[in-house]
Design an enzyme around this catalytic site. Sequence first.
Site, PDB file in Angstrom:
ATOM      1  CG  PHE A  21      -1.686   1.326   1.357  1.00 43.58           C
ATOM      2  CD1 PHE A  21      -2.755   1.600   0.521  1.00 43.58           C
ATOM      3  CD2 PHE A  21      -1.310   2.280   2.293  1.00 43.58           C
ATOM      4  CE1 PHE A  21      -3.447   2.807   0.623  1.00 43.58           C
ATOM      5  CE2 PHE A  21      -1.993   3.481   2.407  1.00 43.58           C
ATOM      6  CZ  PHE A  21      -3.066   3.750   1.568  1.00 43.58           C
TER       7      PHE A  21
ATOM      8  N   GLY B  81       0.233   5.287   0.166  1.00 39.95           N
ATOM      9  CA  GLY B  81      -0.809   6.289   0.319  1.00 39.95           C
ATOM     10  C   GLY B  81      -0.724   7.007   1.646  1.00 39.95           C
TER      11      GLY B  81
ATOM     12  CB  VAL C 250       1.910   0.354   5.622  1.00 37.30           C
ATOM     13  CG1 VAL C 250       1.199   1.691   5.651  1.00 37.30           C
ATOM     14  CG2 VAL C 250       0.919  -0.779   5.834  1.00 37.30           C
ATOM     15  CD  GLU C 251       6.041   5.220   0.592  1.00 34.53           C
ATOM     16  OE1 GLU C 251       6.018   6.221   1.337  1.00 34.53           O
ATOM     17  OE2 GLU C 251       5.758   5.258  -0.606  1.00 34.53           O
ATOM     18  CG  LEU C 252       1.629   5.016   5.690  1.00 31.12           C
ATOM     19  CD1 LEU C 252       1.081   5.082   7.102  1.00 31.12           C
ATOM     20  CD2 LEU C 252       0.518   4.701   4.702  1.00 31.12           C
TER      21      LEU C 252
END
Length: 640
Positions: free
Chosen positions: A324, A326, A347-349
């Site tokens: 992901f 976002g 998860v790359e935020l």
Amino acid sequence: MASNLSVLISQLNETLYSLDLTDLANHWINSSSEYYNVQKARGTLFPIQISLSLLLGLAPIILVLARKTRKRVEKPSKFEIPVPDEAKPNWKGKRLTPTDIYQPDDPAHIYCYCPATSQFLGKFPAHTKQDIDESVEKAKLAQLSFYSDPEFAVKRRKVLRTLCDFILRNQETIARVACRDSGKTMVDASIGEIMANLEKINWILANGERALQPSVRPGSSNLFMKYKKAEVRYEPLGVVGALISWNYPFHNMLGPIVAAIFTGNAIVVKCSERVRWSSEYYISVVKAALKVCGVDENLVQLVCTWGKDGDLFSGHPGLSHLTFIGSKPVAHKVVAKAGEALTPVVVELGGKDAMVICEDYLKNKGVDKIASILMRGTFQSAGQNCIGIERVIVAGEEKYYEKLVETLSNKVAKMRIGSDIDQSEEIDMGAMIMGGAKFDELEQWISEAVSRGARLLQGGKRYVHPNYPQGHFFMPTLIVDVDPECKIATNEVFGPVLTILRAASDDEAVEMANSTSYGLGSSVFSTDFHHAEELTKRLKVGNVAINDFATFYLCQLPFGGVKDSGYGKFGGEEGLRGLCNEKSVCYDRTSLISTGIPGPIDYPIANGKKAWRFVAALNQGGYDHSWWQKCKAIWTLATG
């Protein structure tokens, strides 16, 4: 000038990523021969005569080796994809009114438009649960065929080489498609969309097979288990998924795809509604590459839903892994839904990346070079970069600080805004994908910072372009002397705002860098490398560039952050292995020795006390650090 720069970068991409050893050897032979003849004519041959003769003598051998190496490299297959009319120069499209991907009178379709010009690009149906189910099933069947193919290893390399070849031959079209859908400039597209993908593909081709080789492990520390070998094998998970953001439509899509293909997986990509039009073109490129290489094109699937229906994808039980990219609020929903299916998620935020400029740097190096780095790191793609420079923290004397501020102010003031896809004007920065409420937020944060003592030197508000009044343009902004507790210093801006803070010392600069909830990337500039290393150790982030900006990404290191910037990694060896089932396998070193159950502990146990003494001696002999105790234990085992 902008068009010339775009052509230059395209040529650079082609040069860097299309060289092979044969070309290199031929070039070397020709250059050496020419140099030899020139020196002979000048009468200056003697000092280099022996060495050049030796080199020229070795050249044919090197050429033969290069050609042999080339035979082992799969040649790319050629294919062509029609250029979308909307991506052609001087395309005249009607403007969408209102400029919104959601049109109330047609809620079943996603409306696509250019953020810079508001030109309508097309509409696409929002996918349903049935569409997603069908895509996952097609991918599943294609993956089984792909990985079981005896030519799997050859075909996966061939697909990547074919994609690389297509990208190099079609750089302008690929960049134009990205520009139409995201509003960025051609130069920004060439750097962020094309170069980044070429690097990833070529790195995987050069290093991917080594990264996925079985990893031999030391095995048990027990003396009596040394006859066992242990290793980890990397096998595909099956069908993986990727939910990608809109800021780099081509790069964000192709990165997960090439990693999935090389690891033997199928992949279903969920693109953002905001780049649905370009995603359709890019997925057609991938499918054509698969088909021409003899691979089922269903191996890669594209879906796109409205945000409210995202759970249909993130919670799908047919996906074995999710990547992901976002925002944190959306990540909470994705992870929660994926958790119901026990699907692992990377998860790359967002980030609030800080550039720490140490006291010694400006004093010893001046401001010109670092000012240029700051400009590119901040305003690339209108600041819509997860690893863009969000904060500049400057330590040291005020005179150097003010010199940097003055230099940057002059540069920012000269920035030109617009759309260069038709090359009708020279510009430096394009549009933002998000307008409206995003602009309201940026203007509020800037006003708050000014009210708390910051100096707004350039920009600070939205811009109404005379040719594109509906375009999403925000003025390149420079704001300095910012309080580190202001919203613009603590929240991800994701826009064209260069924010500068002052620190009394390098130590305070690092404290400021660590003060936000984010921890994606950072950079440290110092003329003392060892000092920069010490500061790097103290930065609470996932990635650091020393005396540079974001180069850790192009170096194909594992990429990801800490704290509110997410968890897990993609990219590099770790990224490839993360898409695999890490299967632990143990086996005998030789058929002469194998495991048997000793009599004292064989069921049914005949004598409990004897069984206890046997196991106690087994533990003593296997794990005691004293060789005397080991010998005693072995004697006990031998005598019963």
